[in-house]
Design a protein around this motif. Sequence first.
Motif, PDB file in Angstrom:
ATOM      1  N   MET A 168       0.838  -1.197   0.000  1.00 47.27           N
ATOM      2  CA  MET A 168       0.000   0.000   0.000  1.00 47.27           C
ATOM      3  C   MET A 168       0.873   1.247   0.000  1.00 47.27           C
ATOM      4  SD  MET A 168      -3.268  -0.701   0.011  1.00 47.27           S
ATOM      5  CE  MET A 168      -3.985   0.770   0.736  1.00 47.27           C
ATOM      6  N   ASN A 184      -8.288  11.030 -14.467  1.00 44.85           N
ATOM      7  CA  ASN A 184      -8.564   9.689 -14.995  1.00 44.85           C
ATOM      8  C   ASN A 184      -9.535   9.738 -16.168  1.00 44.85           C
ATOM      9  OD1 ASN A 184      -6.975   7.879 -13.390  1.00 44.85           O
ATOM     10  ND2 ASN A 184      -8.306   8.350 -11.663  1.00 44.85           N
ATOM     11  N   TYR A 206     -11.522  -4.682 -16.163  1.00 37.61           N
ATOM     12  CA  TYR A 206     -10.852  -5.796 -15.499  1.00 37.61           C
ATOM     13  C   TYR A 206      -9.336  -5.660 -15.608  1.00 37.61           C
ATOM     14  CZ  TYR A 206      -9.422 -10.564 -14.396  1.00 37.61           C
ATOM     15  OH  TYR A 206      -8.806 -11.657 -13.840  1.00 37.61           O
ATOM     16  N   GLN A 207      -8.844  -5.362 -16.793  1.00 35.20           N
ATOM     17  CA  GLN A 207      -7.408  -5.236 -16.987  1.00 35.20           C
ATOM     18  C   GLN A 207      -6.833  -4.087 -16.167  1.00 35.20           C
ATOM     19  OE1 GLN A 207      -7.341  -4.865 -21.248  1.00 35.20           O
ATOM     20  NE2 GLN A 207      -7.045  -7.066 -21.587  1.00 35.20           N
ATOM     21  N   SER A 208      -7.588  -2.982 -16.095  1.00 39.19           N
ATOM     22  CA  SER A 208      -7.105  -1.812 -15.357  1.00 39.19           C
ATOM     23  C   SER A 208      -7.012  -2.094 -13.862  1.00 39.19           C
ATOM     24  CB  SER A 208      -8.033  -0.615 -15.600  1.00 39.19           C
ATOM     25  OG  SER A 208      -8.040  -0.261 -16.962  1.00 39.19           O
ATOM     26  N   VAL A 209      -8.057  -2.675 -13.301  1.00 35.94           N
ATOM     27  CA  VAL A 209      -8.124  -2.862 -11.848  1.00 35.94           C
ATOM     28  C   VAL A 209      -7.343  -4.091 -11.391  1.00 35.94           C
ATOM     29  CG1 VAL A 209      -9.667  -3.256  -9.896  1.00 35.94           C
ATOM     30  CG2 VAL A 209     -10.328  -1.673 -11.719  1.00 35.94           C
ATOM     31  N   VAL A 210      -7.568  -5.224 -12.037  1.00 28.39           N
ATOM     32  CA  VAL A 210      -7.000  -6.490 -11.566  1.00 28.39           C
ATOM     33  C   VAL A 210      -5.570  -6.685 -12.054  1.00 28.39           C
ATOM     34  CG1 VAL A 210      -7.256  -9.004 -11.583  1.00 28.39           C
ATOM     35  CG2 VAL A 210      -9.281  -7.534 -11.439  1.00 28.39           C
ATOM     36  N   GLN A 211      -5.338  -6.437 -13.330  1.00 29.15           N
ATOM     37  CA  GLN A 211      -4.023  -6.716 -13.885  1.00 29.15           C
ATOM     38  C   GLN A 211      -3.027  -5.567 -13.715  1.00 29.15           C
ATOM     39  OE1 GLN A 211      -4.853  -7.890 -17.972  1.00 29.15           O
ATOM     40  NE2 GLN A 211      -5.115 -10.030 -17.359  1.00 29.15           N
ATOM     41  N   ASN A 212      -3.525  -4.322 -13.814  1.00 27.47           N
ATOM     42  CA  ASN A 212      -2.617  -3.173 -13.764  1.00 27.47           C
ATOM     43  C   ASN A 212      -2.715  -2.359 -12.476  1.00 27.47           C
ATOM     44  OD1 ASN A 212      -1.839  -3.844 -16.404  1.00 27.47           O
ATOM     45  ND2 ASN A 212      -3.487  -2.602 -17.282  1.00 27.47           N
ATOM     46  N   SER A 213      -3.629  -2.757 -11.568  1.00 25.01           N
ATOM     47  CA  SER A 213      -3.807  -2.077 -10.269  1.00 25.01           C
ATOM     48  C   SER A 213      -4.084  -0.590 -10.431  1.00 25.01           C
ATOM     49  CB  SER A 213      -2.567  -2.291  -9.381  1.00 25.01           C
ATOM     50  OG  SER A 213      -2.350  -3.658  -9.131  1.00 25.01           O
ATOM     51  N   GLN A 214      -4.842  -0.223 -11.476  1.00 26.96           N
ATOM     52  CA  GLN A 214      -5.221   1.174 -11.712  1.00 26.96           C
ATOM     53  C   GLN A 214      -6.686   1.349 -11.296  1.00 26.96           C
ATOM     54  OE1 GLN A 214      -4.271   1.343 -15.923  1.00 26.96           O
ATOM     55  NE2 GLN A 214      -2.333   2.367 -15.502  1.00 26.96           N
ATOM     56  N   ALA A 215      -6.905   1.410  -9.982  1.00 24.95           N
ATOM     57  CA  ALA A 215      -8.270   1.453  -9.464  1.00 24.95           C
ATOM     58  C   ALA A 215      -9.000   2.724  -9.886  1.00 24.95           C
ATOM     59  CB  ALA A 215      -8.245   1.349  -7.943  1.00 24.95           C
TER      60      ALA A 215
END
Length: 250
Positions: free
Chosen positions: A1, A12, A210-219
């Motif tokens: 974190m 964004n 999905y790719q932004s949040v889960v794979q790239n950690s771009q919440a």
Amino acid sequence: MPETMEFRGIKNYALLFSDPVFYKAIINVILFMIFTVSLQMFGGLIIALLLRSRMTGSRFYKALFYIPVTLSTVVIARTFMGVYEPYFGLLNTFLRFIGQDALTRSWLGDPSTALWAIIVTNIFQWTGAQMVFYIAGLTTIDDAIFEAAQIDGAGFWQSFFHIVWPSLWPTHTTVIILGVVGAVKTFDIVWLLTQGGPGNATQFPATMLYQSVVQNSQAGYGAAISVVMILFSITLSIVQIWFNKKKREG
């Protein structure tokens, strides 16, 4: 974190609307929406009309057409991956059998056909659901109207366009709204078949999320995509409700 968090405000959204992949995803979802909703509506209604009469085996055929709706999307995806497999898949094998080798290709690996392969898969899976809506809608039309039309010499297509289609506007509205919202949030079948590829040829807003949040950690970026998806769905639904209201009043 991270120890500190940066408030990005509308950055964004600015990044999202400057991303060419996002516009590709919007075009894909609009094409997907137009073809799946319209063809599922038409196919479901035609099947419902054909099974409306008390023909022998009508219950069996209703169950048969509804089976894909009851299956897991994983099962549907795996089945069609076998159909579209470039070397031993059912589709290419059939094309070779009839001497059309030039038409064979990697259906899910070719940017020009991958989206259409997904559209066909979705139509196969959900047309049975629209059939059920239209079977229910057809019960609201008095049989005497059809009998009077037959006495006057109306054929199938005349009855379809002058009696059935206009009488089913409430059902049309329900099917379209559900189809539009379902298209905007489509994720599972796309991810299972292509994961948004090849390249970004089948990218959808939900796969981008999905790719932004889960794979790239771009919440934050993912949250921006979510808000745009919600607003897009609400806008399309409002337009459709307004159009159908005007249609009924007119």
